[in-house]
Enzyme design. Structure first.
Site, PDB file in Angstrom:
ATOM      1  N   SER A 425       0.805  -1.216   0.000  1.00  9.97           N
ATOM      2  CA  SER A 425       0.000   0.000   0.000  1.00  9.97           C
ATOM      3  C   SER A 425       0.838   1.266   0.000  1.00  9.97           C
ATOM      4  O   SER A 425       0.315   2.357  -0.213  1.00  9.97           O
ATOM      5  CB  SER A 425      -0.933   0.014   1.221  1.00  9.97           C
ATOM      6  N   GLU A 458      -5.080  -0.180  -8.121  1.00  5.18           N
ATOM      7  CA  GLU A 458      -3.961   0.599  -8.638  1.00  5.18           C
ATOM      8  C   GLU A 458      -2.938  -0.359  -9.245  1.00  5.18           C
ATOM      9  O   GLU A 458      -2.434  -1.249  -8.552  1.00  5.18           O
ATOM     10  CB  GLU A 458      -3.305   1.411  -7.515  1.00  5.18           C
ATOM     11  N   ASN A 496      -3.540   6.388  -1.282  1.00  8.67           N
ATOM     12  CA  ASN A 496      -3.010   6.628   0.069  1.00  8.67           C
ATOM     13  C   ASN A 496      -2.285   7.962   0.163  1.00  8.67           C
ATOM     14  O   ASN A 496      -2.289   8.613   1.214  1.00  8.67           O
ATOM     15  CB  ASN A 496      -2.080   5.489   0.479  1.00  8.67           C
TER      16      ASN A 496
END
Length: 653
Positions: A425, A458, A496
């Site tokens: 992430s 993503e 993020n």
């Protein structure tokens, strides 16, 4: 007697057979689905005039309307024409013309039978409802409904009144207000469909029988129609507004409320409901909400054009059976892949299998489908499935050394052409790839929690990746029903990176004594699906702290945030974080009064908007449009605003 001569146009084919049955087939040129474009509607006007003439001279005893497209019946109006149609000088007349055309079909003295397979949505369903009888294929591909509310409008070709006539006011309004798509059997249960067949090739035969038997659909029974009468209608409308208010604010999404107003005025008379459509519909089509939702639709559709044609995937190996890894594995199995799930032992894999079974039970209708999906998902503590997999996804703890060791071991067993991916992430791919002999093999496939609900993946590109590797990653995301956005490897990637300043900014305000309930309410008033403090609790405070530090944000040791993490109060998953959680819901106190909640929400969201602009400047994403759709799909950023950068350009963020 010789059958009337066949007629072909760009969108339609018509011929009558020796039994005097007319066969009208739609096949829109140049696309995979049929749409009711302006040209298609104009051609249909000419064909209906011919049907009227043939019926009046007794040369036709009925018509069967079918689709030649494999994708289905009709997917709706042509959305690419909506911007031009939103012109107030054009739209009312176009709607009146279509209303008149559908009324002519309905008023034909001979039966018109609609044979439905695949998609029958929006304007396609409105046309089917103007026919006298509807036959549908009872399989998984058939989907029937009114998705217009997702585009900021409601049915405008007479579908409001005709659906109420057929299904009754409560069921019909429920379908239109939610935009949900029904399977054929559910549509039959609501009287939107009259007959079910098992296979598409049975539509012609059953359509012929319906014509010969002069079948006509019956309206909803009195027991359902009663809710459209007098005080009961006002009561029903009030309940509908309450339910709509729980999901969308009127100032953000006006279409549901305009439809409810129309129902409250005319819901006792389906023909009056149709007549009232135009005046209520026209202001919605050109509204900022509808304009932005169309933009979001086209951006989302554009994502489906990425990837390699013909790329095939059948086997997936997931390493890490935690919440993310287990749910990725379950989703891939749900989408038909054979999946092996690896972790240290069965004690770690078992809970993931239990969650998977819950997902399958929720998504599938039949036990045999659940059982089949469970057979596709295999526990694999020893990692034997890696050697056979088309795609290997690592989803373990966010520690660089752990990930590197996993990829070092897996690379030796990887088959040629297989995708090697990490679900990291926040860690740049270049750092993880240092452990590999061939660094170009590793891409990022970053899913979002909950995997079954959030559509974004993503596809992370490192400096080592060739275009082919990224295209295959995008193809895989599409193959499992996700929307891929290609993002350059950089700290936090896209979602993020933009979320963290937004959430941490709100956390800092709570640290200074601001009400967390007020901040969350302000974000909702702005249009976010969840407030930043509740979101932090949902993500997990430990995950949020880890990502924040990875991105260079300071989390002071003496802060309440750091103390909560140290005490194991990690949010939703532990039952307490900034909020206490009960049965999966945050327990919130009262919201303090504030003069401008939406304005406060705009201030809260500003760091997210600024960060989105920055990632575009830095080339993390290819364009403002990609950034907007990525942030919408990954964070739920107010779709009615068209994305953070579109909102800023419009002066709304």
């Amino acid at each position: 007697m010789i059958a009337p001569q066949a007629t072909d146009t760009r969108h339609w084919r018509f011929h009558a057979d020796l039994e005097k049955i007319g066969w009208l087939t739609i096949e829109s040129p140049g696309g995979s689905v049929n749409t009711l474009s302006r040209e298609a509607i104009m051609e249909l006007e000419t064909l209906v005039a011919r049907l009227e003439d043939l019926a009046s001279s007794d040369e036709l005893i009925g018509v069967v309307l079918l689709s030649a497209k494999d994708s289905g019946f009709i997917a709706g109006a042509d959305i690419s024409e909506f911007d031009a149609m939103s012109d107030f000088s054009v739209l009312p007349e176009a709607l009146r013309r279509t209303h008149a055309l559908f009324a002519r079909i309905e008023n034909l003295k001979i039966p018109v039978i609609a044979g439905i397979h695949g998609f029958c949505l929006g304007g396609g369903l409105e046309l089917a409802l103007a026919c006298h009888y509807r036959i549908a294929v009872d399989d998984e591909k058939t989907r029937i409904g009114f998705p217009e509310v997702n585009l900021g409008i409601f049915p405008g070709f007479g579908g409001t009144g005709r659906s109420i006539r057929q299904a009754g006011p409560v069921d019909a309004m429920g379908i239109m207000l939610t935009g949900r798509m029904l399977r054929a059997r559910a549509a039959r249960g609501l009287n939107l469909v009259d007959k079910l067949v098992r296979h598409r090739d049975m539509l012609r035969w059953e359509g012929r029988r319906a014509v010969l038997e002069q079948r006509r659909s019956r309206p909803a029974p009195w027991s359902k129609r009663i809710m459209g009468l007098g005080p009961l209608r006002s009561y029903a409308a009030g309940r509908m507004r309450e339910q709509a208010g729980r999901k969308a604010r009127k100032e953000h999404y006006p279409a549901p409320y305009a439809l409810i107003d129309l129902f409250e005025q005319h819901g006792d008379d389906w023909k009056a409901m149709i007549r009232g459509e135009i005046d209520a519909f026209v202001p919605l089509m050109g509204s900022p909400t509808a304009t932005n939702l169309r933009r979001v639709f086209f951006l989302s559709e554009g994502l489906k054009k990425q990837g390699e044609k013909g790329a095939g995937f059948s086997r997936v190996h997931v390493i890490g059976a935690g919440v993310m890894g287990g749910d990725i594995a379950a989703w891939c199995a749900y989408r038909g892949m054979s999946v092996t799930l690896q972790d240290l032992d069965m004690a770690r894999i078992g809970p993931a299998l239990e969650r998977a079974e819950k997902l399958f039970r929720k998504r599938y209708r039949k036990k045999r489908e659940v059982d089949a999906a469970m057979l596709r998902l295999v526990a694999d503590p020893e990692g034997k499935g890696a050697a056979r997999a088309d795609v290997i996804i690592e989803a373990v703890v966010e520690k660089l050394e752990v990930k590197q060791e996993i990829f070092r071991e897996v690379e030796r067993r990887l088959k040629p052409g297989a995708i090697l991916a990490t679900n990291t992430s926040s860690i740049e791919l270049e750092r993880i790839a240092e452990a590999l002999e061939d660094r170009s093999r590793l891409i990022g496939l970053h899913f979002f929690n909950p995997v079954a609900q959030l559509p974004l993946v993503e596809v992370i590109r490192s400096q080592f990746n060739a275009d082919e590797a990224i295209a295959r990653g995008a193809s895989f995301a599409l193959a499992i029903g996700k929307s891929p956005v290609v993002v350059k490897s950089a700290p936090g990637f896209l979602v993020n990176r933009v979320l963290m300043p937004y959430m941490l900014g709100a956390v800092e305000q709570v640290e200074r004594g601001e009400s967390k309930e007020l901040l969350d309410a302000a974000a909702l008033a702005f249009g976010m699906p969840m407030g930043p403090i509740e979101l932090m609790d949902t993500v997990g405070l430990d995950v949020g702290r880890s990502v924040a530090m990875e991105l260079g944000h300071e989390v002071p040791a003496e802060s309440r945030f750091a103390r909560l993490v140290a005490e194991g109060r990690l949010g939703r998953k532990s039952g307490e974080g900034f909020y206490r959680w009960d049965k999966g819901r945050a327990v919130k106190g009262p919201v303090p009064p504030h003069a401008d909640l939406a304005g406060l929400g705009r201030e809260l969201v500003k760091p997210l908007v600024d960060a989105t602009a920055l990632v575009v400047e830095e080339g993390v994403v290819a364009s403002p449009e990609q950034a907007d759709i990525g942030v919408i799909l990954g964070t739920g950023f107010a779709p009615f605003l068209g994305g953070p950068l579109k909102a800023r350009a419009d002066g709304r963020a």
